[in-house]
Design an enzyme around this catalytic site. Structure first.
Site: not given
Ligand code: BG6
Length: 791
Positions: A39, A43, A272, A370
């Site tokens: 929940t 998810a 990442h 972004r």
């Molecule tokens: C997540 C982080 O793993 O990745 C976040 O915890 C971040 O803080 C996000 O915003 C970014 O992912 P994406 O897919 O939006 O680039």
């Protein structure tokens, strides 16, 4: 007819289901999907949608499903929340409205909420699954647990799954874990070993959702498909720099309790961006679907990465973060958090292919836009006197564009003055119709652009891999630990640093712009906006180095990073003096974890140190082969020697392995070492000996209760340690106390109690061997960091 069988038949009759990915390789039958934390936010945003897509793709495959949303709340409270989330799932564009409605209805009927709190709850779930299978006469294919809960509960849940929810043999168990996987090397190692008690490696799927992004998962195939163009230019002679960037406009509101413990480096760079970096720089595997080969090639990148220190990073924090922390964590107005929300880090891969190529990793919250991308910028040897718009004069670059930003869709862009990339993947297309946009300084028309025909969510992609049992896009334990091995020293080094405060959004101006000089990175503008209120009660946090006395010898104390810097500088000064006076510098180094930070520092600044005139000796060694991770020499090699230009014949490992056995008295290893040092080191007097101190007061491998005073005139001896491996080889007091200069390095809070005791007691070499360190005609200096000194 049971609901499940009925739904299976409906699905079989439905049109258009494909997605057989990997399913052929495993037994068909019933699959139970359990999202623990079903929940929760993740998810709701991604996971249910991903599993719905899996369900749609599996229609007609012969597999049947049950879906459980698990949580701590009782069913009456949580069920409506779960169903609100489930109702939000959607089909992709290629599924008709009617079919989508039908599949959605089936999906909702297959889903249930279950309270999963106690062991009995898990036992109940296990029994329920068995009963259902029995009643409906179904074969079980497998159970997929997705743990979308805080990481501290992983070990406990894994144990419960192991003891009460394992499927019978023939069916698979897969447990999916979300980051954070620890907050540093040590905690990641502990978590991995706890999980290892309950789950087999092949049962664990550690998610890094970036590996599910279409452009990220295309990096290796793209490099392979375009090998003939890329191979000649994918090296230091042609690459100017690599940038891996994730800029975000959002703040951290609502997740401060998580974020404040982690910060941007742990949240994004360690996972990442590091994954992207390895995909871009690893050796190409011969067989891309061989996960072991891919892993080994990735690990090799980590081996060649130069250690990251404070000079390789700048950090920042958006202005409003402080009050968000105060609010969400119930802190007073003078509370200060040093957690960075922005970081730019400069990495270097010290191998012949990439030596000298800066690799920049950057990410931050509350930035101006972004966007996420990795750019390989190539050197341009063209000089344009006129007509700067001609294609030859423009930047040469390849951009792996993850999404958002100007372009709005994921793409791979190759500037037209490089080459026209091959297009062999029928899931990708070339874009020729362009909007009027610019990507990283070039109008889009200056690029060849490829994009996926159908955009897919990273989570849905990874869920399909998990279902197929394909482990290529997941993080293995070795990979995880290698990454933490890179980031942990930087994180501890940054522990007491103030992030630069930035206003957020477009107002950041050029405040976060950075410049690269050699191996170091810094902000371009030197103006640092830290209000006094931002500093809180930091009177003790001066950055100065303090000098004083400890056990009547000289002492230098500072915060860890400054202390290591000072020790490295003192060592270099001693080296330069020795080389000036006698042409050679003899340095003896200890093992253990304290010197690692020093080794990293020396490795990074190796250009000015007279390594070619330095001989490196060992203070002590464990009786294990030199290639074992426990070997002091192996550590010295990995963290220092392989990064510096020292002649091989100036390196003197202790001969702990002779005649194919370890530290046997008759083999005379200690005497051999003594002979070598008497021959090469003038009067057997090292110029510099670096020691550490153990919790029990041991130094070198001279342990309490051992016969440390019985070595007499010997310089090297075999000794016994209370800890494993027991047998050691060590310099004796005689060898240590003849040295010109001895440094004892003590770091970390956990050494505070021992330091306090040491400051009080009299010399007692049997109980506290370190008190026997007293150079006869040399200088002893204690280097103690504030954590160890002040606790
Ligand atoms: C997540 C982080 O793993 O990745 C976040 O915890 C971040 O803080 C996000 O915003 C970014 O992912 P994406 O897919 O939006 O680039």
């Amino acid at each position: 007819m049971s609901v499940t069988v009925f739904l299976l038949l409906v699905a079989l009759c439905a049109q258009g289901g494909n997605g057989q990915e990997g399913a052929e390789t495993q037994r068909r039958g019933h699959v139970s999907v359990i999202i623990v934390g079903g929940t929760g936010d993740l998810a709701k945003k991604y996971l249910w949608q991903g599993f719905f897509q899996l369900y749609v793709n599996q229609a007609g495959s012969g597999n049947t499903f049950s879906f459980y949303g698990g949580g701590l709340s009782p069913a009456d409270k949580a069920t409506p929340v779960l169903f609100d989330n489930l109702k939000a799932v959607n089909c992709s564009k290629d599924v008709s409205k009617e079919r989508c409605a039908l599949l959605k209805e089936q999906f909702l009927r297959l889903a249930k909420y279950r309270q999963l709190k106690t062991l009995e709850d898990y036992q109940g779930l296990g029994k329920h699954i068995e009963q259902q299978l029995q009643e409906e006469g179904m074969t079980e294919a497998g159970r997929l647990f997705y743990l979308s809960v805080p990481a501290f509960s992983y070990a406990d849940i894994a144990e419960k799954i192991n003891s009460s929810c394992r499927p019978p043999s023939g069916a698979w168990l897969r447990v999916v874990l979300e980051k954070p996987f620890g907050h540093d090397f040590r905690s990641a190692q502990v978590l991995a070993s706890q999980l290892g008690n309950s789950l087999k490696d092949k049962e664990m799927y550690r998610i890094d959702h970036y590996l599910g992004k279409q452009v990220v998962s295309k990096i290796l195939p793209f490099r392979i498909e375009n090998k003939k163009f890329l191979e000649p230019i994918w090296n230091r002679h042609h690459i100017e720099r690599v940038e891996i960037v994730l800029k975000e406009t959002l703040d951290c509101k609502g997740r401060i309790s998580f974020y404040d413990q982690y910060g941007v480096i742990r949240d994004v760079l360690q996972n990442h961006l590091t994954e992207v970096m390895t995909l871009l720089t690893m050796k190409l595997p011969v067989n891309i679907s061989n996960s072991e080969e891919v892993l080994q090639n990735k690990l090799q990148v980590f081996r060649f990465l130069l250690p990251l220190g404070k000079d390789q990073a700048v950090i920042g924090q958006y202005q409003a973060y402080k009050s968000e922390v105060q609010q969400e964590l119930n802190k007073t107005k003078d509370h200060v958090s040093l957690t960075p929300t922005f970081a730019a880090v400069l990495a270097h891969i010290d191998d012949p292919q990439y030596e000298g190529v800066p690799v920049l990793l950057m990410s931050g919250k509350m930035l101006d836009e972004r966007v996420g991308y990795a750019r390989i910028l190539f050197k341009n040897d063209v000089f344009c006197l006129q007509n700067h718009n001609s294609v030859h004069c423009k930047p040469k670059q390849i951009v792996f564009y993850f999404g958002h930003g100007n372009l709005q869709y994921p793409a791979i862009l190759v500037s037209k003055n490089l080459f026209k990339p091959a297009l062999t993947d029928n899931e990708w297309k070339e874009v020729t119709e362009h909007k009027d946009v610019t990507v990283l300084g070039l109008p889009i028309s200056d690029y060849y652009v490829q994009t996926p025909i159908q955009q897919r969510e990273a989570y849905a992609e990874l869920i399909s891999h998990i279902f197929a049992g394909d482990k290529n896009s997941f993080i293995s334990t070795e990979n995880l630990l290698a990454s933490w091995g890179l980031w942990t020293p930087l994180l501890s080094g940054l522990g007491s640093s103030f992030p630069r405060i930035y206003p957020g959004g477009a107002d950041n101006g050029d405040l976060l712009n950075v410049q690269v000089k050699g191996k170091d990175i810094s902000y371009i503008s030197k103006e640092v906006i830290i209000g006094l209120d931002q500093m809180g009660d930091t009177s003790a946090r001066g950055f100065q180095v303090m000098q004083g006395k400890f056990r009547s010898a000289d002492m230098v104390s500072a915060w860890t990073e400054e202390l290591v810097e000072r020790l490295a500088a003192d060592m270099q000064e001693a080296a330069e003096t020795a080389v000036r006076d006698g042409g050679v510098f003899h340095l003896a180094l200890s093992g253990g974890s304290s010197p690692l930070a020093l080794f990293h520092r020396l490795a990074l600044h190796h250009f000015t140190f007279p390594w070619s005139n330095t001989h490196v000796w060992m203070v002590d060694e464990r009786c294990v082969p030199l290639t074992e991770p426990e070997s002091n020499f192996r550590n010295l090699h990995d963290h220092l020697l392989q990064h510096v230009r020292i002649p091989y014949y100036n390196i003197h490992p202790m001969p702990v392995q002779l005649n194919q056995r370890l530290c046997v008295e008759e083999d005379g290893g200690a005497q051999l070492y003594e002979k070598e040092l008497s021959k090469l080191v003038n009067d057997s007097r090292f110029h510099f000996v670096l020691l550490g101190v153990g919790y029990d007061g041991h130094t070198a491998s001279l342990f309490p209760g051992g016969k440390v005073n019985e070595h007499g005139k010997t310089l090297v001896a075999l000794t016994e340690s209370p800890a494993k491996p027991h047998q050691r080889m060590s310099l004796t007091f005689n060898a240590i106390n003849r040295a010109h200069r001895v440094a004892v390095l003590v770091m970390g809070k956990s050494k505070h109690e021992m330091v306090t005791q040491l400051s009080r007691i009299k010399d007692n070499t049997t109980k506290w061997p370190v008190t026997g360190v007293k150079p006869a005609n040399g200088r002893l200096v204690w280097y103690i960091d504030y954590d160890a000194l002040l606790g």
